[in-house]
Design a protein around this motif. Structure first.
Motif, short mmCIF file in Angstrom:
data_model
loop_
_atom_site.label_atom_id
_atom_site.label_comp_id
_atom_site.label_asym_id
_atom_site.label_seq_id
_atom_site.Cartn_x
_atom_site.Cartn_y
_atom_site.Cartn_z
N ARG A 191 0.84 -1.19 0.00
CA ARG A 191 0.00 0.00 0.00
C ARG A 191 0.87 1.24 0.00
O ARG A 191 1.90 1.30 0.65
CB ARG A 191 -0.92 0.00 1.23
CG ARG A 191 -1.91 -1.16 1.25
CD ARG A 191 -2.75 -1.12 2.51
NE ARG A 191 -1.91 -1.31 3.69
CZ ARG A 191 -2.16 -0.78 4.89
NH1 ARG A 191 -3.22 -0.02 5.05
NH2 ARG A 191 -1.38 -1.01 5.92
N MET A 192 0.41 2.25 -0.71
CA MET A 192 1.11 3.52 -0.77
C MET A 192 0.70 4.38 0.42
O MET A 192 -0.43 4.32 0.89
CB MET A 192 0.78 4.26 -2.07
CG MET A 192 1.20 3.50 -3.33
SD MET A 192 2.99 3.31 -3.46
CE MET A 192 3.48 5.02 -3.73
N THR A 193 1.64 5.19 0.90
CA THR A 193 1.35 6.11 1.99
C THR A 193 0.63 7.34 1.43
O THR A 193 1.11 7.96 0.49
CB THR A 193 2.66 6.55 2.67
OG1 THR A 193 3.35 5.39 3.12
CG2 THR A 193 2.37 7.44 3.86
N VAL A 194 -0.53 7.67 1.99
CA VAL A 194 -1.36 8.77 1.50
C VAL A 194 -1.07 10.00 2.37
O VAL A 194 -1.75 10.25 3.38
CB VAL A 194 -2.86 8.41 1.54
CG1 VAL A 194 -3.70 9.50 0.87
CG2 VAL A 194 -3.11 7.06 0.87
N TYR A 195 -0.08 10.79 1.96
CA TYR A 195 0.38 11.89 2.79
C TYR A 195 -0.65 13.00 3.00
O TYR A 195 -0.74 13.54 4.12
CB TYR A 195 1.68 12.46 2.22
CG TYR A 195 2.85 11.53 2.38
CD1 TYR A 195 3.48 11.37 3.61
CD2 TYR A 195 3.33 10.78 1.30
CE1 TYR A 195 4.55 10.50 3.77
CE2 TYR A 195 4.39 9.90 1.45
CZ TYR A 195 5.01 9.77 2.69
OH TYR A 195 6.05 8.90 2.84
N PRO A 196 -1.44 13.40 2.00
CA PRO A 196 -2.43 14.47 2.26
C PRO A 196 -3.41 14.10 3.37
O PRO A 196 -3.76 14.95 4.20
CB PRO A 196 -3.14 14.62 0.90
CG PRO A 196 -2.15 14.16 -0.10
CD PRO A 196 -1.41 13.04 0.56
N ILE A 197 -3.84 12.83 3.41
CA ILE A 197 -4.76 12.40 4.47
C ILE A 197 -4.05 12.36 5.81
O ILE A 197 -4.61 12.77 6.85
CB ILE A 197 -5.38 11.03 4.12
CG1 ILE A 197 -6.28 11.16 2.90
CG2 ILE A 197 -6.16 10.47 5.30
CD1 ILE A 197 -7.45 12.12 3.08
N LEU A 198 -2.80 11.88 5.83
CA LEU A 198 -2.05 11.85 7.09
C LEU A 198 -1.87 13.26 7.64
O LEU A 198 -2.01 13.48 8.86
CB LEU A 198 -0.67 11.20 6.87
CG LEU A 198 -0.65 9.69 6.68
CD1 LEU A 198 0.77 9.22 6.40
CD2 LEU A 198 -1.21 8.97 7.91
N ILE A 199 -1.58 14.22 6.77
CA ILE A 199 -1.39 15.60 7.22
C ILE A 199 -2.72 16.17 7.73
O ILE A 199 -2.77 16.85 8.75
CB ILE A 199 -0.80 16.45 6.09
CG1 ILE A 199 0.64 16.00 5.80
CG2 ILE A 199 -0.82 17.94 6.46
CD1 ILE A 199 1.24 16.60 4.54
N ALA A 200 -3.81 15.87 7.01
CA ALA A 200 -5.12 16.39 7.41
C ALA A 200 -5.56 15.80 8.76
O ALA A 200 -6.06 16.53 9.63
CB ALA A 200 -6.16 16.08 6.33
N ILE A 201 -5.38 14.49 8.95
CA ILE A 201 -5.81 13.88 10.21
C ILE A 201 -4.90 14.32 11.34
O ILE A 201 -5.33 14.47 12.50
CB ILE A 201 -5.87 12.33 10.10
CG1 ILE A 201 -6.66 11.74 11.28
CG2 ILE A 201 -4.50 11.71 10.01
CD1 ILE A 201 -8.12 12.10 11.31
N SER A 202 -3.61 14.59 11.04
CA SER A 202 -2.70 15.13 12.05
C SER A 202 -3.14 16.53 12.46
O SER A 202 -3.09 16.89 13.64
CB SER A 202 -1.27 15.15 11.51
OG SER A 202 -0.38 15.68 12.48
#
Length: 406
Positions: free
Chosen positions: A12-23
């Protein structure tokens, strides 16, 4: 077995925009939690509260989220609920209104209850979003998520100095705007999360793949209990610093409340930095190794802190906060690997129950400060990180099969 299920899963690829948003959502959620300790010096003065009453406020906040987080996590493991994210933020919004207008200690407790409820609803689903968005970099992804929360908590001293000292209790009303921003961000994350759930049916498959029997179950249970105890002791130390060190500074070093906030801020922002650095280190050097280094490595600075002159307190606080928080996200990832089919409950047990039960320490420590002295309290807290040696008895962390000794 779990390992075969992992091997069968696509990379699986890391979804950085979602990680930043949830952070960012985590930052805003925990910033509103930080309003509560930030108000302590104001409430102590305006309502003539004892240290034990302050402890009860901290206890109410953390116990609400701690008891409910694993319950919410277990429920959402069975029935994922993406829109719990903005709903939790809405509960915190109501809590901010209550704190701004609270006329009495009881009303403060009721408002804090709403903030704790919002946190309990947010965290398990937030952890699941991170699990889905992490790809193969779970330690790093968890660090991105947790650094948001730690940064939000670290803002408490700034809130005291910049908002509550000049504006008093009513300054909590400004944080309704923080809650509204959080609702907007988390609503967008919830839409992504909802689409992700429609694409995947892996939770159910994982649950059937991870059934434990006999000795395996006992080993996982032992590891989980020890893990919770370790987080519990770390939380008691953090509770001592974050709730009472400001009073220690004003009483024994004769500095103002505003000046004391700098010392708390240094401790907390060091924790945020440590959280971010710790995830990649755990991915590289192993979770158990990092947890052992983090807990035991904090002990020298914790033991020295009550005896240092004021000029040396800042660097000691920074190093203690940084080293202690290196393993913050690692505890969560380790628990998720122990219970891969129950990601929400595992996260709730660590972030919620274990850390929240540590808030029981806020009441106990407050009683110690009232009965004895703040100096005695700081001295007793300084020995808590030594219990980190128990990390040695955790199973190895190369996936769950290694944790079970296979």
């Amino acid at each position: 077995m779990y390992t075969s299920a992992q091997q069968a899963a696509p990379v699986r690829m890391t979804v950085y925009p979602i990680l930043i948003a949830i952070s960012m959502g985590h930052l805003l959620n925990d910033a509103m939690q930080a309003v509560v300790p930030a108000l302590f010096p104001i409430l102590e003065s305006s309502m003539n509260l004892s240290y034990m009453q302050i402890g009860w406020i901290a206890f109410t906040l953390n116990m609400t989220s701690s008891v409910l987080q694993p319950v919410v996590g277990l429920f959402t493991d069975r029935r994922p609920s993406p829109y719990f994210l903005p709903l939790g933020m809405a509960a915190s919004l109501l809590g901010m209104v209550g704190l701004a207008l609270a006329p009495s200690f009881l009303f403060v407790l009721l408002s804090v209850l709403l903030v704790g409820l919002g946190s309990a609803v947010f965290h398990p689903e937030g952890a699941r979003v991170v699990y889905f968005a992490a790809g193969e970099r779970r330690g790093f992804a968890q660090s991105i998520y947790q650094v948001g929360g730690n940064t939000g908590n670290a803002l408490a001293p700034l809130f005291t100095a910049l908002v509550f000292v000049p504006f008093g209790q009513k300054g909590a009303g400004w944080f309704t705007m923080v809650a509204l921003l959080g609702i907007m961000i988390l609503s967008r994350v919830s839409r992504w999360y909802s689409h992700k759930l429609e694409q995947r049916e892996k939770d159910r498959a994982q649950k059937t793949a991870v059934k434990l029997e006999g000795q395996e179950r006992r080993r996982v249970l032992f590891a989980l209990i020890l893990l919770i105890f370790l987080v519990f002791t770390r939380s008691w130390y953090s509770a001592g610093i974050s709730n009472y060190y400001q009073f220690y500074l004003t009483q024994y070093y004769h500095i103002s409340i505003r000046e004391a906030q700098l010392y708390l801020f240094i401790f907390m922002i060091a924790g945020a930095i440590g959280t971010f650095v710790g995830g990649p280190l755990a991915d590289r050097f192993g979770k158990k190794n990092l947890m052992l280094f983090s807990t035991v490595g904090t002990a020298p600075f914790a033991l020295l802190l009550p005896h240092l002159p004021l000029g040396w307190a800042l660097p000691a606080l920074f190093l203690a906060g940084f080293i202690l928080s290196l393993s913050f996200s690692t505890f969560v990832v380790y628990a998720q690997e122990l219970l891969p089919g129950n990601v929400g409950m595992a996260s709730g047990l660590i972030v919620g129950l274990a850390f929240g039960m540590g808030a029981l320490g806020a009441v106990v420590l407050g009683k110690i400060a009232d009965t004895y002295t703040l100096k005695s309290l700081m001295w007793m807290c300084s020995f808590l990180p030594l219990l980190g040696v128990l990390t040695y008895w955790l199973p190895k962390d190369k996936g769950r099969s290694a944790a079970l000794g296979h």
